[in-house]
Motif scaffolding. Structure first.
Motif: not given
Length: 505
Positions: A412-424, A497-502
Protein backbone atom coordinates in the motif's frame (compact mmCIF):
# COMPACT_ATOMS: atom_id res chain seq x y z
CA UNK A 1 -6.45 89.90 -160.42
CA UNK A 2 -9.89 88.71 -159.29
CA UNK A 3 -8.82 85.11 -159.50
CA UNK A 4 -5.98 85.64 -157.05
CA UNK A 5 -8.24 87.15 -154.41
CA UNK A 6 -10.57 84.17 -154.53
CA UNK A 7 -7.72 81.74 -153.85
CA UNK A 8 -6.49 83.69 -150.85
CA UNK A 9 -9.94 83.80 -149.35
CA UNK A 10 -10.37 80.05 -149.69
CA UNK A 11 -7.00 79.48 -148.01
CA UNK A 12 -8.04 81.52 -145.05
CA UNK A 13 -11.26 79.53 -144.63
CA UNK A 14 -9.42 76.22 -144.74
CA UNK A 15 -6.84 77.33 -142.15
CA UNK A 16 -9.53 78.48 -139.67
CA UNK A 17 -11.41 75.19 -139.96
CA UNK A 18 -8.23 73.18 -139.05
CA UNK A 19 -7.73 75.24 -135.86
CA UNK A 20 -11.30 74.61 -134.69
CA UNK A 21 -10.91 70.83 -135.09
CA UNK A 22 -7.71 70.79 -132.99
CA UNK A 23 -9.43 72.52 -130.07
CA UNK A 24 -12.23 69.97 -130.10
CA UNK A 25 -9.73 67.05 -129.81
CA UNK A 26 -8.82 68.20 -126.18
CA UNK A 27 -11.79 66.99 -124.14
CA UNK A 28 -13.46 69.43 -121.80
CA UNK A 29 -16.49 69.20 -119.52
CA UNK A 30 -18.50 71.78 -117.64
CA UNK A 31 -18.85 69.81 -114.35
CA UNK A 32 -17.84 66.43 -112.85
CA UNK A 33 -20.52 65.16 -110.41
CA UNK A 34 -18.71 62.83 -107.92
CA UNK A 35 -21.60 62.85 -105.46
CA UNK A 36 -23.78 61.04 -107.98
CA UNK A 37 -21.34 58.20 -108.70
CA UNK A 38 -22.73 54.67 -109.04
CA UNK A 39 -20.84 51.59 -107.78
CA UNK A 40 -21.42 48.32 -109.60
CA UNK A 41 -20.67 46.05 -106.63
CA UNK A 42 -19.51 46.03 -103.01
CA UNK A 43 -16.02 46.34 -101.57
CA UNK A 44 -15.21 44.01 -98.66
CA UNK A 45 -12.25 44.12 -96.28
CA UNK A 46 -9.50 41.69 -97.23
CA UNK A 47 -11.15 40.51 -100.44
CA UNK A 48 -9.48 41.35 -103.82
CA UNK A 49 -11.62 43.55 -106.06
CA UNK A 50 -12.54 41.98 -109.40
CA UNK A 51 -14.88 43.39 -112.06
CA UNK A 52 -16.12 46.22 -109.87
CA UNK A 53 -16.55 49.68 -111.43
CA UNK A 54 -17.94 53.07 -110.55
CA UNK A 55 -19.51 55.57 -112.98
CA UNK A 56 -19.20 59.34 -112.53
CA UNK A 57 -21.61 61.60 -114.50
CA UNK A 58 -20.55 64.88 -116.12
CA UNK A 59 -22.22 67.79 -117.90
CA UNK A 60 -21.07 70.12 -120.72
CA UNK A 61 -18.93 67.63 -122.61
CA UNK A 62 -17.35 69.01 -125.79
CA UNK A 63 -16.88 65.66 -127.57
CA UNK A 64 -13.14 65.84 -127.11
CA UNK A 65 -10.80 63.08 -126.06
CA UNK A 66 -9.35 62.21 -122.63
CA UNK A 67 -6.35 60.06 -121.88
CA UNK A 68 -6.13 56.93 -119.72
CA UNK A 69 -5.57 57.71 -116.03
CA UNK A 70 -5.41 56.06 -112.60
CA UNK A 71 -5.69 57.22 -109.01
CA UNK A 72 -4.86 55.38 -105.77
CA UNK A 73 -7.21 55.42 -102.79
CA UNK A 74 -6.55 57.25 -99.56
CA UNK A 75 -8.27 56.66 -96.21
CA UNK A 76 -8.70 52.97 -96.84
CA UNK A 77 -5.69 52.21 -98.98
CA UNK A 78 -4.89 49.32 -101.31
CA UNK A 79 -7.30 50.21 -104.15
CA UNK A 80 -6.69 51.80 -107.57
CA UNK A 81 -9.28 53.35 -109.91
CA UNK A 82 -8.38 52.97 -113.62
CA UNK A 83 -9.89 55.07 -116.46
CA UNK A 84 -9.40 53.92 -120.05
CA UNK A 85 -8.81 56.58 -122.74
CA UNK A 86 -11.93 57.77 -124.53
CA UNK A 87 -14.01 60.73 -125.69
CA UNK A 88 -16.59 62.85 -123.95
CA UNK A 89 -20.09 62.98 -125.24
CA UNK A 90 -21.18 66.40 -126.45
CA UNK A 91 -23.38 67.57 -123.61
CA UNK A 92 -24.07 65.24 -120.70
CA UNK A 93 -22.49 61.82 -120.17
CA UNK A 94 -20.50 59.65 -117.77
CA UNK A 95 -17.07 58.02 -117.43
CA UNK A 96 -16.38 54.54 -116.00
CA UNK A 97 -13.54 53.72 -113.61
CA UNK A 98 -12.48 50.12 -112.98
CA UNK A 99 -11.31 49.18 -109.45
CA UNK A 100 -8.40 46.85 -108.68
CA UNK A 101 -6.51 45.86 -105.53
CA UNK A 102 -7.39 44.69 -102.01
CA UNK A 103 -8.73 47.14 -99.39
CA UNK A 104 -6.62 47.45 -96.26
CA UNK A 105 -9.51 47.82 -93.83
CA UNK A 106 -13.04 48.97 -93.27
CA UNK A 107 -14.14 52.55 -93.83
CA UNK A 108 -14.08 54.96 -96.79
CA UNK A 109 -11.71 54.58 -99.74
CA UNK A 110 -11.33 58.08 -101.24
CA UNK A 111 -10.36 58.69 -104.87
CA UNK A 112 -9.27 62.14 -106.07
CA UNK A 113 -10.45 62.54 -109.70
CA UNK A 114 -9.22 65.16 -112.20
CA UNK A 115 -10.77 65.02 -115.67
CA UNK A 116 -11.68 67.41 -118.51
CA UNK A 117 -10.58 70.44 -116.56
CA UNK A 118 -12.71 69.49 -113.50
CA UNK A 119 -11.97 67.65 -110.23
CA UNK A 120 -13.85 66.06 -107.30
CA UNK A 121 -13.65 63.25 -104.73
CA UNK A 122 -15.38 59.88 -104.81
CA UNK A 123 -15.79 58.15 -101.41
CA UNK A 124 -16.57 54.41 -101.51
CA UNK A 125 -17.54 52.45 -98.39
CA UNK A 126 -15.44 49.38 -97.65
CA UNK A 127 -17.43 46.94 -95.47
CA UNK A 128 -16.57 44.00 -93.28
CA UNK A 129 -17.35 40.57 -94.76
CA UNK A 130 -20.63 38.86 -93.87
CA UNK A 131 -20.04 37.15 -90.53
CA UNK A 132 -19.74 33.36 -90.43
CA UNK A 133 -18.82 30.83 -87.75
CA UNK A 134 -18.26 27.09 -87.91
CA UNK A 135 -19.99 26.26 -84.61
CA UNK A 136 -22.14 27.81 -81.86
CA UNK A 137 -22.45 26.02 -78.51
CA UNK A 138 -25.93 26.50 -77.06
CA UNK A 139 -25.44 23.64 -74.59
CA UNK A 140 -22.97 25.73 -72.56
CA UNK A 141 -25.32 28.69 -72.09
CA UNK A 142 -26.26 29.83 -68.59
CA UNK A 143 -28.10 33.07 -67.68
CA UNK A 144 -26.26 35.64 -65.58
CA UNK A 145 -29.04 35.45 -62.97
CA UNK A 146 -31.98 33.11 -62.29
CA UNK A 147 -35.21 33.61 -64.23
CA UNK A 148 -38.19 33.82 -61.90
CA UNK A 149 -41.82 33.49 -62.89
CA UNK A 150 -43.56 36.87 -62.78
CA UNK A 151 -40.34 38.79 -62.01
CA UNK A 152 -39.00 41.27 -64.59
CA UNK A 153 -35.58 40.12 -65.76
CA UNK A 154 -34.18 43.37 -67.19
CA UNK A 155 -30.40 43.30 -66.95
CA UNK A 156 -30.06 39.51 -67.17
CA UNK A 157 -28.07 38.17 -70.11
CA UNK A 158 -26.61 34.98 -71.53
CA UNK A 159 -23.51 34.40 -73.66
CA UNK A 160 -23.29 31.95 -76.57
CA UNK A 161 -19.76 30.64 -77.31
CA UNK A 162 -18.70 30.17 -80.94
CA UNK A 163 -15.73 28.82 -82.89
CA UNK A 164 -14.36 29.50 -86.36
CA UNK A 165 -15.38 33.15 -86.61
CA UNK A 166 -14.26 34.93 -89.81
CA UNK A 167 -14.11 38.45 -88.40
CA UNK A 168 -17.24 39.43 -90.36
CA UNK A 169 -20.26 41.39 -89.27
CA UNK A 170 -23.56 40.22 -87.91
CA UNK A 171 -26.78 42.20 -87.67
CA UNK A 172 -28.78 43.06 -84.59
CA UNK A 173 -31.47 40.53 -83.82
CA UNK A 174 -34.25 39.94 -81.31
CA UNK A 175 -35.43 36.42 -80.50
CA UNK A 176 -38.76 35.75 -78.74
CA UNK A 177 -39.00 32.92 -76.23
CA UNK A 178 -41.23 29.91 -76.76
CA UNK A 179 -42.48 27.44 -74.18
CA UNK A 180 -42.35 29.99 -71.38
CA UNK A 181 -43.20 33.20 -73.23
CA UNK A 182 -42.84 36.86 -72.36
CA UNK A 183 -39.07 37.10 -72.77
CA UNK A 184 -36.93 38.54 -75.57
CA UNK A 185 -33.21 37.94 -76.18
CA UNK A 186 -31.57 40.83 -78.06
CA UNK A 187 -28.18 40.80 -79.79
CA UNK A 188 -26.59 44.09 -80.84
CA UNK A 189 -24.89 44.30 -84.24
CA UNK A 190 -21.17 43.62 -84.22
CA UNK A 191 -18.29 41.62 -85.62
CA UNK A 192 -17.20 38.07 -84.99
CA UNK A 193 -13.69 37.49 -83.74
CA UNK A 194 -11.28 35.69 -86.01
CA UNK A 195 -11.53 32.32 -84.29
CA UNK A 196 -13.49 31.84 -81.06
CA UNK A 197 -15.56 34.24 -79.01
CA UNK A 198 -18.91 34.86 -77.36
CA UNK A 199 -22.15 36.54 -78.39
CA UNK A 200 -24.02 38.25 -75.55
CA UNK A 201 -27.82 38.39 -75.67
CA UNK A 202 -29.61 40.78 -73.30
CA UNK A 203 -32.83 39.44 -71.81
CA UNK A 204 -35.92 41.54 -71.18
CA UNK A 205 -39.48 40.93 -70.17
CA UNK A 206 -41.35 38.93 -67.55
CA UNK A 207 -41.62 35.12 -67.73
CA UNK A 208 -45.19 33.89 -68.16
CA UNK A 209 -44.82 30.81 -65.95
CA UNK A 210 -42.46 28.14 -64.69
CA UNK A 211 -40.65 25.65 -66.93
CA UNK A 212 -38.24 26.17 -69.81
CA UNK A 213 -37.97 29.30 -71.96
CA UNK A 214 -36.60 28.30 -75.38
CA UNK A 215 -34.68 30.62 -77.72
CA UNK A 216 -33.95 29.53 -81.30
CA UNK A 217 -30.69 31.22 -82.27
CA UNK A 218 -29.65 31.73 -85.93
CA UNK A 219 -26.39 33.63 -86.40
CA UNK A 220 -23.23 33.35 -88.49
CA UNK A 221 -24.76 30.64 -90.67
CA UNK A 222 -25.37 28.34 -87.67
CA UNK A 223 -28.39 27.67 -85.49
CA UNK A 224 -29.20 26.01 -82.18
CA UNK A 225 -31.80 26.08 -79.41
CA UNK A 226 -31.20 27.41 -75.89
CA UNK A 227 -33.36 26.24 -72.99
CA UNK A 228 -33.33 28.35 -69.81
CA UNK A 229 -35.14 27.26 -66.66
CA UNK A 230 -37.73 29.58 -65.15
CA UNK A 231 -38.36 28.82 -61.48
CA UNK A 232 -41.38 29.61 -59.35
CA UNK A 233 -42.28 33.14 -58.50
CA UNK A 234 -40.51 32.67 -55.18
CA UNK A 235 -37.65 34.87 -54.11
CA UNK A 236 -34.20 35.18 -55.53
CA UNK A 237 -30.96 36.76 -54.35
CA UNK A 238 -27.84 37.93 -56.13
CA UNK A 239 -25.43 36.29 -53.67
CA UNK A 240 -25.24 34.29 -50.42
CA UNK A 241 -22.33 35.10 -48.10
CA UNK A 242 -21.55 31.83 -46.31
CA UNK A 243 -18.13 33.17 -45.31
CA UNK A 244 -19.77 35.71 -42.99
CA UNK A 245 -22.19 33.44 -41.12
CA UNK A 246 -23.07 34.40 -37.56
CA UNK A 247 -23.54 31.54 -35.05
CA UNK A 248 -25.90 32.08 -32.13
CA UNK A 249 -25.21 29.49 -29.44
CA UNK A 250 -22.61 26.78 -28.94
CA UNK A 251 -22.28 23.33 -30.45
CA UNK A 252 -20.59 20.65 -28.36
CA UNK A 253 -19.61 17.22 -29.66
CA UNK A 254 -21.88 14.35 -28.57
CA UNK A 255 -24.26 16.70 -26.77
CA UNK A 256 -27.74 17.42 -28.13
CA UNK A 257 -28.27 21.02 -29.14
CA UNK A 258 -31.40 21.13 -26.98
CA UNK A 259 -29.33 20.36 -23.87
CA UNK A 260 -27.23 23.46 -24.54
CA UNK A 261 -30.30 25.66 -24.88
CA UNK A 262 -30.63 26.52 -28.57
CA UNK A 263 -28.39 27.29 -31.55
CA UNK A 264 -28.87 28.93 -34.95
CA UNK A 265 -26.87 30.60 -37.68
CA UNK A 266 -27.72 33.50 -39.99
CA UNK A 267 -26.60 33.71 -43.63
CA UNK A 268 -26.35 37.22 -45.16
CA UNK A 269 -27.49 37.80 -48.75
CA UNK A 270 -27.49 40.63 -51.28
CA UNK A 271 -29.89 41.53 -54.08
CA UNK A 272 -33.06 40.05 -52.61
CA UNK A 273 -36.10 40.49 -54.85
CA UNK A 274 -38.70 40.51 -52.08
CA UNK A 275 -40.01 37.09 -53.18
CA UNK A 276 -40.84 34.12 -50.99
CA UNK A 277 -38.82 31.04 -50.08
CA UNK A 278 -40.01 27.69 -48.76
CA UNK A 279 -39.11 25.77 -45.61
CA UNK A 280 -35.97 23.72 -46.06
CA UNK A 281 -33.94 21.29 -43.95
CA UNK A 282 -30.23 20.68 -44.51
CA UNK A 283 -28.27 17.85 -42.88
CA UNK A 284 -24.66 18.34 -41.86
CA UNK A 285 -21.68 16.45 -43.28
CA UNK A 286 -18.14 16.31 -41.92
CA UNK A 287 -19.45 16.36 -38.38
CA UNK A 288 -22.80 14.67 -38.93
CA UNK A 289 -25.87 14.46 -36.73
CA UNK A 290 -27.08 18.07 -37.09
CA UNK A 291 -29.99 19.52 -39.04
CA UNK A 292 -30.34 23.19 -40.08
CA UNK A 293 -33.97 24.22 -40.62
CA UNK A 294 -35.10 27.38 -42.40
CA UNK A 295 -38.72 28.40 -41.92
CA UNK A 296 -40.63 29.72 -44.92
CA UNK A 297 -40.51 33.48 -45.40
CA UNK A 298 -39.75 36.34 -47.77
CA UNK A 299 -36.51 37.92 -48.84
CA UNK A 300 -35.97 41.61 -48.21
CA UNK A 301 -35.81 43.76 -51.33
CA UNK A 302 -32.06 44.39 -51.31
CA UNK A 303 -29.75 43.03 -48.62
CA UNK A 304 -30.71 40.91 -45.63
CA UNK A 305 -30.14 37.56 -43.93
CA UNK A 306 -31.93 34.27 -43.27
CA UNK A 307 -31.80 32.26 -40.03
CA UNK A 308 -31.38 28.49 -39.82
CA UNK A 309 -32.27 26.76 -36.53
CA UNK A 310 -29.99 23.89 -35.47
CA UNK A 311 -31.14 20.62 -33.93
CA UNK A 312 -29.57 17.22 -33.33
CA UNK A 313 -26.41 15.86 -31.73
CA UNK A 314 -22.99 16.47 -33.30
CA UNK A 315 -21.17 13.22 -34.00
CA UNK A 316 -17.68 14.54 -33.27
CA UNK A 317 -15.39 17.50 -32.79
CA UNK A 318 -14.62 19.55 -35.92
CA UNK A 319 -16.56 21.38 -38.65
CA UNK A 320 -20.20 20.64 -39.44
CA UNK A 321 -20.77 21.56 -43.10
CA UNK A 322 -24.18 22.61 -44.43
CA UNK A 323 -24.72 22.94 -48.20
CA UNK A 324 -27.12 25.86 -48.59
CA UNK A 325 -29.13 26.32 -51.81
CA UNK A 326 -31.47 29.28 -51.62
CA UNK A 327 -32.85 31.98 -53.92
CA UNK A 328 -30.99 30.63 -56.94
CA UNK A 329 -27.62 30.72 -55.18
CA UNK A 330 -25.61 28.16 -53.22
CA UNK A 331 -22.67 28.03 -50.78
CA UNK A 332 -21.30 25.95 -47.88
CA UNK A 333 -21.66 26.97 -44.23
CA UNK A 334 -18.98 25.68 -41.84
CA UNK A 335 -19.92 25.60 -38.14
CA UNK A 336 -17.36 24.70 -35.47
CA UNK A 337 -18.25 21.91 -33.06
CA UNK A 338 -16.37 22.18 -29.77
CA UNK A 339 -15.00 19.50 -27.49
CA UNK A 340 -17.34 18.80 -24.58
CA UNK A 341 -16.83 20.38 -21.18
CA UNK A 342 -17.61 17.58 -18.75
CA UNK A 343 -18.47 18.00 -15.11
CA UNK A 344 -21.08 17.98 -12.39
CA UNK A 345 -22.42 19.96 -9.44
CA UNK A 346 -20.43 19.37 -6.22
CA UNK A 347 -22.70 21.62 -4.15
CA UNK A 348 -26.00 23.26 -5.10
CA UNK A 349 -25.11 25.77 -7.81
CA UNK A 350 -21.34 24.99 -7.75
CA UNK A 351 -20.09 23.33 -10.96
CA UNK A 352 -16.83 21.40 -11.07
CA UNK A 353 -15.17 20.36 -14.34
CA UNK A 354 -14.08 16.73 -14.71
CA UNK A 355 -12.16 15.02 -17.49
CA UNK A 356 -14.52 13.53 -20.08
CA UNK A 357 -12.60 10.24 -20.24
CA UNK A 358 -11.15 7.88 -17.67
CA UNK A 359 -7.37 7.88 -17.47
CA UNK A 360 -5.94 5.34 -19.89
CA UNK A 361 -8.94 5.36 -22.24
CA UNK A 362 -8.12 3.87 -25.63
CA UNK A 363 -9.60 6.88 -27.48
CA UNK A 364 -10.60 10.43 -26.68
CA UNK A 365 -12.22 10.92 -30.10
CA UNK A 366 -15.37 8.94 -29.37
CA UNK A 367 -18.54 9.95 -27.58
CA UNK A 368 -17.64 10.18 -23.86
CA UNK A 369 -21.30 9.81 -22.91
CA UNK A 370 -21.89 6.55 -24.83
CA UNK A 371 -20.46 3.41 -23.18
CA UNK A 372 -17.84 1.55 -25.22
CA UNK A 373 -14.61 -0.33 -24.71
CA UNK A 374 -12.68 2.78 -25.87
CA UNK A 375 -13.69 4.77 -22.76
CA UNK A 376 -13.29 2.00 -20.15
CA UNK A 377 -9.83 3.32 -19.16
CA UNK A 378 -6.95 1.83 -17.19
CA UNK A 379 -6.57 0.88 -13.51
CA UNK A 380 -4.62 2.58 -10.73
CA UNK A 381 -3.76 1.54 -7.19
CA UNK A 382 -4.49 4.19 -4.59
CA UNK A 383 -1.62 6.63 -4.11
CA UNK A 384 0.36 5.44 -7.13
CA UNK A 385 1.57 7.66 -9.99
CA UNK A 386 1.77 4.96 -12.63
CA UNK A 387 -0.94 2.77 -14.10
CA UNK A 388 -1.16 -0.67 -12.46
CA UNK A 389 -3.11 -2.42 -15.27
CA UNK A 390 -4.16 -1.34 -18.71
CA UNK A 391 -7.70 -1.26 -19.99
CA UNK A 392 -9.06 -3.23 -22.95
CA UNK A 393 -7.47 -2.87 -26.38
CA UNK A 394 -10.51 -4.09 -28.28
CA UNK A 395 -14.03 -5.41 -27.85
CA UNK A 396 -13.15 -9.12 -27.91
CA UNK A 397 -12.42 -11.33 -24.93
CA UNK A 398 -8.78 -11.78 -26.01
CA UNK A 399 -8.38 -8.01 -25.78
CA UNK A 400 -10.04 -7.59 -22.39
CA UNK A 401 -6.75 -7.58 -20.35
CA UNK A 402 -8.64 -9.20 -17.50
CA UNK A 403 -6.07 -11.64 -16.13
CA UNK A 404 -3.58 -11.43 -13.28
CA UNK A 405 -0.77 -8.92 -13.56
CA UNK A 406 2.87 -10.04 -13.48
CA UNK A 407 4.75 -8.06 -10.86
CA UNK A 408 1.52 -6.83 -9.23
CA UNK A 409 2.31 -4.47 -6.33
CA UNK A 410 0.70 -5.55 -3.04
CA UNK A 411 2.33 -2.83 -0.95
CA UNK A 412 0.00 0.00 0.00
CA UNK A 413 1.07 3.56 -0.69
CA UNK A 414 1.86 6.00 2.11
CA UNK A 415 -1.14 7.80 3.60
CA UNK A 416 0.10 11.13 2.20
CA UNK A 417 0.76 9.83 -1.34
CA UNK A 418 -2.45 11.64 -2.40
CA UNK A 419 -3.91 14.48 -0.37
CA UNK A 420 -7.16 16.46 -0.36
CA UNK A 421 -5.62 19.86 0.38
CA UNK A 422 -3.07 19.78 -2.42
CA UNK A 423 -2.23 17.84 -5.57
CA UNK A 424 0.80 15.70 -4.73
CA UNK A 425 3.63 14.58 -7.00
CA UNK A 426 2.09 11.09 -7.09
CA UNK A 427 -1.24 12.35 -8.46
CA UNK A 428 -1.58 10.68 -11.92
CA UNK A 429 -3.98 13.30 -13.40
CA UNK A 430 -2.70 15.60 -16.17
CA UNK A 431 -1.99 19.30 -15.66
CA UNK A 432 -5.09 21.23 -14.65
CA UNK A 433 -6.77 18.18 -13.09
CA UNK A 434 -6.40 16.18 -9.85
CA UNK A 435 -7.94 13.14 -8.13
CA UNK A 436 -11.26 14.38 -6.70
CA UNK A 437 -11.61 14.75 -2.93
CA UNK A 438 -13.99 12.67 -0.88
CA UNK A 439 -16.15 15.76 -0.34
CA UNK A 440 -16.34 16.45 -4.08
CA UNK A 441 -17.46 12.89 -4.85
CA UNK A 442 -20.03 13.12 -2.09
CA UNK A 443 -21.29 16.38 -3.63
CA UNK A 444 -21.52 14.78 -7.07
CA UNK A 445 -23.65 11.99 -5.59
CA UNK A 446 -25.92 14.37 -3.70
CA UNK A 447 -26.41 17.17 -6.22
CA UNK A 448 -26.90 15.47 -9.59
CA UNK A 449 -29.34 13.13 -11.26
CA UNK A 450 -27.85 9.66 -11.70
CA UNK A 451 -29.11 7.40 -14.47
CA UNK A 452 -28.24 3.76 -15.05
CA UNK A 453 -27.16 3.02 -18.63
CA UNK A 454 -27.06 -0.44 -20.22
CA UNK A 455 -27.47 -3.95 -18.82
CA UNK A 456 -25.69 -4.36 -15.49
CA UNK A 457 -24.25 -7.88 -15.51
CA UNK A 458 -20.71 -9.01 -14.94
CA UNK A 459 -18.69 -9.95 -18.03
CA UNK A 460 -15.16 -9.15 -19.10
CA UNK A 461 -16.62 -7.87 -22.41
CA UNK A 462 -19.62 -5.95 -21.06
CA UNK A 463 -18.71 -2.39 -21.96
CA UNK A 464 -22.30 -1.15 -22.25
CA UNK A 465 -23.03 -0.34 -18.60
CA UNK A 466 -22.34 2.80 -16.60
CA UNK A 467 -23.74 5.78 -14.73
CA UNK A 468 -24.88 9.00 -16.46
CA UNK A 469 -24.45 11.95 -14.09
CA UNK A 470 -26.62 14.84 -15.20
CA UNK A 471 -25.99 15.55 -18.88
CA UNK A 472 -22.24 16.18 -18.80
CA UNK A 473 -20.58 13.21 -17.15
CA UNK A 474 -20.49 9.43 -17.59
CA UNK A 475 -18.74 6.81 -15.43
CA UNK A 476 -18.23 3.42 -17.13
CA UNK A 477 -18.89 0.28 -15.05
CA UNK A 478 -15.27 -0.73 -15.47
CA UNK A 479 -15.02 -3.09 -12.45
CA UNK A 480 -11.87 -3.26 -10.28
CA UNK A 481 -8.63 -5.22 -9.83
CA UNK A 482 -8.02 -7.77 -7.08
CA UNK A 483 -5.69 -6.50 -4.31
CA UNK A 484 -3.63 -9.71 -4.30
CA UNK A 485 -2.96 -10.45 -8.00
CA UNK A 486 -4.62 -7.75 -10.16
CA UNK A 487 -7.27 -10.02 -11.72
CA UNK A 488 -10.19 -8.01 -13.11
CA UNK A 489 -13.59 -8.42 -11.52
CA UNK A 490 -17.01 -6.83 -11.80
CA UNK A 491 -16.74 -5.31 -15.30
CA UNK A 492 -20.27 -4.43 -16.39
CA UNK A 493 -21.71 -4.73 -12.85
CA UNK A 494 -19.92 -2.10 -10.78
CA UNK A 495 -16.90 0.17 -10.65
CA UNK A 496 -14.69 1.80 -8.00
CA UNK A 497 -13.47 5.40 -8.41
CA UNK A 498 -10.76 6.71 -6.08
CA UNK A 499 -10.86 9.89 -4.03
CA UNK A 500 -7.72 11.63 -2.84
CA UNK A 501 -8.38 10.26 0.69
CA UNK A 502 -7.67 6.64 1.35
CA UNK A 503 -10.76 4.60 0.50
CA UNK A 504 -13.40 4.56 -2.24
CA UNK A 505 -16.77 6.13 -2.94
Amino acid sequence: MNKTRIILFLFAIITWSDCKKSEQDAGQIGALNCTAFQLSGSIVVGQPVSGTTFIVPYTGGNGGKYEAAFTNSSGVTGLTALLDAGSFTEGNGAVTYTLTGTPSGAGNAIFSLSLGGQSCFVSILVTQPVGLVTNINCAAVQPSAPLIDGVNISGVSFSVPYNGGNGGTYDAQTVFSTGITGITASLSAGNFNNGSGNLTYQLNGTPSGTGTANFNILVGGQNCSIGISVTSSGGSVSSLNCNNVQLNGTLVAWMAVELMGSASFSVPYTGGNGGSYSTQMVSSVGVSGLTATLSAGNFTSGNGSVIYQLTGTPSNIGSAIFSINLGGQSCNVLINVNAPSCGAFVTPGQWKSFMCYNLGSASTNVDPFEPSWEINGGYWQWGQKEQAASGPTGSGSSQANSGSIIGWNTTSAADDAWLSVVKTANDPCPAGYRVPTYAQWSGVIANNTWTNVGAWNESITNYGAGKKIGNNMFLPAAGSRDFNNGILGGRGSYSNYWSSESGTV
